[in-house]
Design a protein around this motif. Structure first.
Motif, short mmCIF file in Angstrom:
data_model
loop_
_atom_site.label_atom_id
_atom_site.label_comp_id
_atom_site.label_asym_id
_atom_site.label_seq_id
_atom_site.Cartn_x
_atom_site.Cartn_y
_atom_site.Cartn_z
N GLN A 122 -64.55 61.38 70.97
CA GLN A 122 -63.89 60.86 72.38
C GLN A 122 -62.41 61.47 72.03
O GLN A 122 -62.06 62.44 71.25
N ASN A 123 -61.12 60.82 72.58
CA ASN A 123 -60.02 61.45 72.45
C ASN A 123 -59.42 61.54 70.95
O ASN A 123 -59.57 60.29 70.48
N SER A 124 -59.20 62.63 70.49
CA SER A 124 -58.73 62.31 68.94
C SER A 124 -57.19 62.90 68.88
O SER A 124 -56.86 63.36 67.94
N GLU A 125 -56.43 62.88 69.93
CA GLU A 125 -55.28 63.17 69.99
C GLU A 125 -54.22 62.25 69.33
O GLU A 125 -54.22 61.06 69.61
N ILE A 149 -52.03 53.13 78.62
CA ILE A 149 -52.51 53.78 77.45
C ILE A 149 -53.76 54.16 78.04
O ILE A 149 -54.43 55.25 77.55
N THR A 150 -54.56 53.39 78.68
CA THR A 150 -55.93 53.93 78.90
C THR A 150 -56.02 54.97 79.97
O THR A 150 -56.90 55.86 79.84
N VAL A 153 -55.48 57.99 77.57
CA VAL A 153 -56.64 58.42 76.63
C VAL A 153 -57.61 59.25 77.39
O VAL A 153 -58.20 59.88 76.99
N THR A 154 -57.85 58.67 78.66
CA THR A 154 -58.84 59.24 79.33
C THR A 154 -58.29 60.27 80.07
O THR A 154 -59.07 61.14 80.97
N GLY A 155 -57.00 60.32 80.57
CA GLY A 155 -56.70 61.34 81.52
C GLY A 155 -56.59 62.77 81.09
O GLY A 155 -56.80 63.21 80.22
N GLN A 156 -55.93 63.45 82.52
CA GLN A 156 -56.20 64.87 82.20
C GLN A 156 -55.12 65.51 81.33
O GLN A 156 -55.11 66.56 80.62
#
Lengths: 439, 950
Positions: A122-125, A149-150, A153-156
């Protein structure tokens, strides 16, 4: 997908074990230890299949990270993930060591729960992760913060959060190149390439739109065609020094809009806050080779070897190269070495089977020389000495590929600062990659 | 804070202490205790005894503590299912929490707990979370559907989660789309036939849009999913390619490789004369080269893939040889792979450079690498004729180093060079012979022996050399023994006077003292050849051998195509299809490259047709050459040229020639003895009498052994055998008519053929070969037609079949393509076999297993059929079916209706479960079939019908 992830110390003791899939059992942990960590042989492949279970491993100092699966997973993705996992851990607690891992095992489990779900990365930034996973326990967040936050994490733009503010808008660009060379004893270039990175450290407010330009041949040529009249005039008038370089290939950080690059070859992006590797590139044409190594090896009888090595610097006299190191391999049966060098210090290091010659600084268009007499013990080993290549390390204050940064423009329409208000710094560092001359 | 202290508690009574701490009132102490538990769990201690105490800590506001408890739950819930229920309430409550992070955490964790009761409670929260307002929750829920499907597929379907998941593909948030794609792809893999992903131009467009916006990992999921799509025409294919190419500049190598996969696959559909096709080819090279500057592990993955790409489309990287030069510090696995690619790219243009490199490598330290480098020099010689001389001299230099393994490796490759360029480099034989003593590896010994035998007339002491090998004959490996046998026979034929003793010695060693059937058989053949007709023997044994092929170690084309569809994945790293290393049904589906459609097709050169091609017509010609191989074996060609696949067309002619030669020889040899009698077994009783006294050996039994494969008629009948039908009419096969059927007799599958010669001339040299087929059927032995078939003669042959041949799914499933050859031509036909002959004898399932399996197979896989007009009662039907290995496991009578539960096991391990309903007085039966591979149902039903009605 990834069925489980294990981290071991050098003895093969498990430090972290997280299983994502039902088909991976505890015995997989032992299988890897027995077959890979404790194996007598050198590692023959980073992918091992033991009883229909595949293990992918990477090693960082003496820590082993292993991803396990029973399915036909995307192997490249698994390795990319393992590297990313290392990056994330380093960003949180520094060096990956047994002590640091044990000290942060709760945090690591928390991260593993977040960045890998059912074995899917998943997001790993790190930037995004740090907003809600911290080493000091969890802060309670307000409702707004949570949704911020959400959406991040999921955004563009998963790599940058909104509402960043700096008093001084500043950015630093480092062009870091490593120049690689393989040269024959006769001075013929067998292969040479530069692999470079543009690292950007930015401290900019808001969500700035950036545009990066360099002396890319394709862009310059295209512009040449576009503004045909004036450019043509410039060219006929002697070339005007607008040198461009041919880039073989480049890859970008995920913030760069790839389709735009593909279509217009322009590099535009909203950067992550802080440091990021904006771009990697590779060139093979017209490389400036900062040093030339001229070896001369002579076998005097069976017990003596004479070595003479000349190095020549090949760049502007006003520039200084630093941290120069020449490594001359010696045979395994070396009994003694006498070295004479004009500049710097040279030492025979028996444990490394090499003469190491170090020079602190050297200006361009200079030459230096070392000669050594190597005494050999007589052996009855039939096999000839393999003569490993002479390798070199150095650092120079320019880009051996010839790359120049032309501009980095910053636009932030919503805030009241313009491109001119941003303080920008550019630095070029050329280092040796694998810089070898066969002897 | 340092957590490492938790790892160091090894006291006795630890569990007891932890229990007390877990039940402490102080929050901090509780948390500490849970951390200790997790640390113990990590190192592999069993802390499941603390289950209730840990679960008690779950009700907490402290998120960190909660996460730790969840981690514990995921590990131990399965071992304590009843207690795990205690946690359900908290989960359900958390799924309603105001904080999206907690909602997602709850649904994520719940999906990881594989306890039925918890799963039931998961459905409602999951449904809500799939429609949550927060994208973070939705993306987590999407993955959770895949988790649930893994636990209970039926439940997911019943609850309609699949449709919700499909809707998420149109979600506004790119990460939700990516996770939904990942989940759907995974679920679709276990239902090969369902149209779950339903890829169409609209949905593809959505995916391509999301591709630009989602995280690097999401891009990988989407690209991998795209690769499963087959565009309708070349235009669509091109437009997808155009939108995928920007990904080649991504910093993440996995994104790049997945993009390469999509492009490699879709390129297949583009006409070659299209400008865009050329552009695309050019665009592929730089990113592939860039992959080589990644970390070594990724380089390895990239190199394994490049190896495939270079075989499929050599033009992409043909100018990039230099980047594959080995660096001194490369890890060994990178070095070996680079070497492999260097050889593939070697051409006349770059051979000088390549050879110089290879010579460097041959002096390195790592033994495997050095061996491979030496072998590579040999391969260069074979591949690039102009370089052969230089290669040979390089190899000689290397032999002079006297390094044992280098010498051995060099001799093996020089043998191949001799075979490629006969009568050119024999001057080096003397040097080779000097090293005879140092050879201790079978391959090198065999190679050397071959050389000595082949050039016996030029080596003065050939007999001495070979004799020295003969001393330890029984200690040698089979390879060496076979080679020695052949070499001595060759020597005998060349220098008959002085080597008679030697040849007798080796023949008796091979035929009497060996228990290896191959060796014995070959010994007998030579023996008889030599004793009956030395001239024929000379023709056979010293026949000119076909040249070995240039391209070596190529992956077989259909496998290559499949692997190209798996670029980036483990399959491409192992160079094996997923079915070879993945358990269960997942990934067993074979992927193929799309066939080219659209405008440019007709103008294409034929080689493209083959690459993109359909299976039947192109596959057929490759059948016969490999048959040639089989016979080539007798021509002592078993020193396999280093190729694994069938040789390419140019050598075909040669091999056919060799085959005819042998055929003729065999005929004149055996024809006399057998006197045209079709009953072979008997004819051989007299055989030893023909042997000359000088070779008095007890041959009879052995020869019978050699030829008694043709038996097997008159086995007890049980299974249903369809009547023979004409497969190949005489009109189509220059007078040869073939009819036949399939049968299973005493566990052996047989193809029973009747061959009729309706032509005017005699037919000889029959041979048979199958195309790859759904169940891997292949002839278990050669076609036993030993007598020539005269005009108007008919012969019945039965050919035993094995099911270990190569597999390819056919349509219809039970279709079999056969090639039959005789002295006149090669003929192709296809026939369908009753699947019942694949039903194995141990197909009776335990009742309990049956029940569980029946439940376990999703309802989607069930198919129902009607069998009409069948007048057997259920018992009669059951016993009749039993004859064909369809086993009745249980019988139940409900309201006058008999329900028979039956199981069938196919030779490839697939189980089919059946429920047969028989109503007294009603001639129509109903049958339901359930199988994990529902494709077979139709065929199985046909068998039922055939068996019951006959």
């Amino acid at each position: 997908m990834i069925g489980g992830l294990f981290i071991y110390n050098h003895k093969g003791e498990v430090l972290i074990s997280r299983v994502y899939r039902d088909d991976i059992g505890r015995n997989a942990v032992d299988a890897f230890r027995v077959n890979v960590i404790h194996a007598r042989q050198q590692v023959r492949s980073p992918v091992t299949n033991i009883a229909r279970t595949s293990f992918f491993h990477v090693k960082r100092s003496n820590i082993w990270l292993a991803a396990v699966t029973k399915q036909n997973v995307n192997a490249a993705m698994v390795f990319e993930f393992l590297y990313k996992m290392c990056d994330v851990m380093t960003a949180y607690f520094g060096k990956i060591s047994e002590e640091n891992i044990k000290n942060n095992f709760v945090l690591i489990y928390e991260l593993l729960d977040e960045i890998l779900d059912f074995g899917y990365p998943q997001n790993s930034e790190t930037g995004a992760l740090k907003t809600f996973i911290t080493q000091t326990g969890i802060k309670s967040q307000s409702k707004e913060e949570q949704s911020q936050i959400t959406s991040q994490v999921t955004g563009q733009i998963g790599w940058r959060r909104e509402g960043i503010k700096y008093r001084r808008n500043e950015l630093f660009l480092d062009v870091l190149e490593s120049v690689n060379l393989l040269m024959s004893p006769q001075g013929q270039v067998l292969s040479a390439h530069v692999s470079g990175r543009v690292v950007m450290k930015s401290y900019l407010s808001g969500m700035p739109e950036c545009k990066f330009g360099m002396n890319d041949k394709i862009v310059i040529d295209k512009q040449g065609k576009g503004g045909a009249s004036e450019e043509a005039a410039g060219k006929s008038g002697g070339g005007g020094g607008k040198q461009s370089i041919a880039i073989d290939d480049c890859t970008f950080h995920q913030c760069v809009r790839l389709s735009k690059f593909d279509a217009e070859r322009s590099i535009s992006f909203i950067p992550p806050d802080g440091e990021c590797e904006l771009m990697r590139y590779r060139t093979t044409k017209d490389i400036i080779l900062p040093f030339r190594v001229i070896p001369l090896v002579r076998e005097v009888g069976r017990t003596k070897l004479e070595v003479k090595v000349v190095i020549k610097s090949n760049f502007k006299p006003s520039l200084l190269a630093q941290k120069i190191e020449v490594r001359i391999p010696t045979p395994l049966n070396t009994s003694g070495v006498q070295v004479i060098c004009m500049k710097g210090k040279a030492k025979y290091k028996a444990s490394e089977n090499a003469i190491v010659w170090k020079i602190k600084r050297m200006a361009g268009m200079k030459e230096s020389q070392i000669s050594a007499e190597i005494e050999l013990l007589p052996t009855n080993d039939k096999k000839k000495w393999a003569r490993p290549p002479i390798s070199m390390n150095f650092e120079v204050p320019f880009a051996p590929s010839g790359l120049k940064v032309r501009y980095l423009k910053v636009f932030e329409p919503k805030l009241n600062y313009s491109d001119h208000d941003v303080i920008k710094w550019v630095r070029y560092i050329g280092r040796s990659g694998i810089y070898e001359t066969r002897c | 804070m340092t957590d490492s202290k938790y790892f160091t508690t090894t006291k006795k009574g630890e569990i007891f202490e932890l229990k007390a701490e877990l039940n402490s009132d102080k929050k901090e102490k509780k948390k500490e205790a849970v951390k200790k538990v997790i640390a113990s769990m990590t190192v592999g201690k069993d802390v499941s005894a603390l289950f209730p105490d840990v679960v008690n800590c779950m009700q907490t506001d402290n998120l960190e503590l909660k996460k730790l408890v969840y981690l514990y739950l995921m590990n131990y819930a399965k071992s304590q299912p009843d207690m795990a229920i205690m946690a359900v309430n908290t989960f359900v409550k958390d799924c309603e929490d105001a904080n999206p992070l907690i909602r997602a955490l709850a649904v994520r964790t719940m999906g990881c707990i594989r306890v039925d009761k918890i799963t039931e409670y998961l459905c409602e929260p999951l449904r809500k979370c799939l429609k949550d307002e927060d994208p973070y929750v939705r993306k987590t829920a999407a993955v959770c559907v895949a988790k649930l499907h893994d636990i209970n597929a039926q439940l997911v379907e019943d609850q309609g989660f699949l449709d919700t998941l499909k809707d998420l593909i149109s979600d506004s948030n790119p990460m939700v789309v990516a996770n939904a794609v990942a989940a759907l792809s995974e679920i679709a893999e276990s239902h090969p036939n369902s149209n779950l992903l339903d890829l169409n131009p609209q949905s593809i467009n959505k995916l391509l849009t999301a591709l630009n916006e989602c995280t690097e990992w999401g891009q990988i999921f989407i690209l991998d999913c795209l690769a499963n799509y087959t565009p309708r025409d070349d235009r669509e294919s091109q437009s997808i390619c155009e939108r995928v190419t920007p990904r080649l500049s991504h910093a993440n190598s996995a994104v790049v490789l997945s993009a390469v996969k999509v492009l490699m696959k879709f390129m297949e559909m583009l006409p070659k004369d299209l400008d865009y096709y050329g552009t695309l080819l050019k665009k592929l090279a730089p990113p592939l080269v860039t992959l080589l500057s990644a970390e070594p592990e990724l380089q390895y993955v990239a190199l394994r893939n490049i190896n495939l790409i270079v075989q499929k489309r050599p033009e992409i990287l043909k100018h990039e040889m230099k980047v594959f030069f080995v660096k001194y510090n490369d890890p060994i696995y990178v070095k070996l792979e680079k070497l492999d690619i260097m050889i593939r790219l070697a051409s006349q243009a770059n051979i000088a450079q390549v050879l110089a490199e290879l010579k460097e490598y041959a002096t390195e330290v790592d033994v495997d690498f050095v061996r491979k480098a030496v072998r590579a020099i040999g391969r260069c010689a074979i591949k690039v004729e102009q370089s052969a001389e230089r290669c040979v001299s390089t190899l000689l230099d290397l032999i002079q180093t006297k390094v044992n393994y280098v010498v051995q490796e060099a001799i093996v490759v020089i043998k191949d060079i001799f075979r490629k360029y006969p009568n050119k480099y024999e001057s080096v034989i003397a040097t080779l012979c000097e090293n005879l003593d140092s050879l201790d590896e079978p391959e090198a010994r065999a190679a050397m022996i071959w050389i000595v035998g082949e050039y016996a007339e030029r080596i003065d002491n050939a007999d001495e050399l070979l004799e020295s090998f003969l001393e330890g004959f029984h200690d040698e490996s089979t390879q060496v023994q076979l080679q020695l046998l052949t070499a001595i026979v060759k020597l005998f034929l060349k220098k008959p006077t002085e080597t008679q003793e030697l040849v007798q010695q080796v023949l008796s060693l091979a035929t009497q003292d060996s228990d290896n059937p191959d060796l014995r058989d070959r010994g007998y053949i030579y023996w008889r050849l030599l004793s009956t007709d030395p001239v024929a023997a000379k023709e056979v044994v010293l026949a000119e051998k076909p040249l070995i092929s240039e391209e070596t170690d190529l992956i077989e084309p259909t496998l290559l195509e499949e692997l190209i569809c798996h670029i980036g994945t483990l399959a491409s790293v192992y160079h094996k299809p997923p079915s070879a290393f993945v358990e269960g049904s997942r990934g067993v589906m074979h992927k193929r490259l799309p066939a080219r459609t659209g405008s440019g097709e007709s103008t294409e050169s034929p080689d493209v047709g083959t690459a993109a091609g359909g299976s039947a017509p192109e596959a057929a010609p490759s059948i016969i050459p490999s048959q040639g191989d089989l016979l080539g074996d007798l021509l002592n060609l078993d020193m396999a040229p280093p190729t694994t696949s069938g040789p390419p067309p140019p050598t075909t002619g040669m091999q056919m020639g060799g085959m005819d030669l042998l055929g003729g020889g065999l005929d004149s040899l055996l024809g006399g003895d057998l006197g045209g009698s079709p009953a072979m077994g008997a004819g051989f009783g007299a055989a030893p009498a023909v042997m000359p006294a000088s070779l008095n050996a007890p041959v009879g039994g052995g020869l019978g052994d050699l030829f008694d494969l043709g038996g097997g008629v008159g086995m007890p009948m049980g299974a249903y055998i369809p009547p023979k039908i004409v497969w190949l009419p005489a009109m189509k096969a220059k007078g040869l008519e073939i009819s036949g059927t399939f049968a299973r007799r005493a566990g052996v599958i047989q193809m029973e053929l009747i061959l009729t010669n309706k032509a005017m001339s005699i037919m000889t040299d029959f041979a048979i070969q199958f195309n790859r087929n759904s169940f891997g059927l292949a002839p278990a032995g050669p076609l036993q037609v030993l007598t020539p078939l005269g005009p108007n003669q008919t012969i019945e042959v039965s050919l035993p079949l094995s099911t270990v041949g190569p597999v390819m799914k056919m349509d219809p499933l039970n279709n079999l393509q056969v090639a039959v050859k005789n002295n006149i031509d090669v003929f192709y036909f296809s026939c369908q076999y009753p699947i019942s002959m694949l039903f194995v004898e141990d197909g009776k399932m335990e009742r309990q297993v049956f029940l569980a399996t029946w439940k376990d197979i999703p309802n989607d896989n069930e198919s129902q059929f009607q069998i009409k007009d069948c007048h057997l009662n259920s018992d009669a039907a059951s016993s009749k079916l039993q004859g064909s290995n369809i086993f009745t496991i249980a019988k139940r009578t409900v309201e006058g209706q008999d329900m028979l539960y039956m199981s069938i096991k196919l030779s490839n391990g697939i189980w089919v479960l059946a429920e047969l309903r028989v109503q007294a007085g009603n001639p129509n039966y109903t049958i339901s079939l359930k199988c994990r591979a529902p494709e077979v149902s139709q065929c199985v039903f046909q068998c039922y019908e055939a068996v019951l009605k006959n």
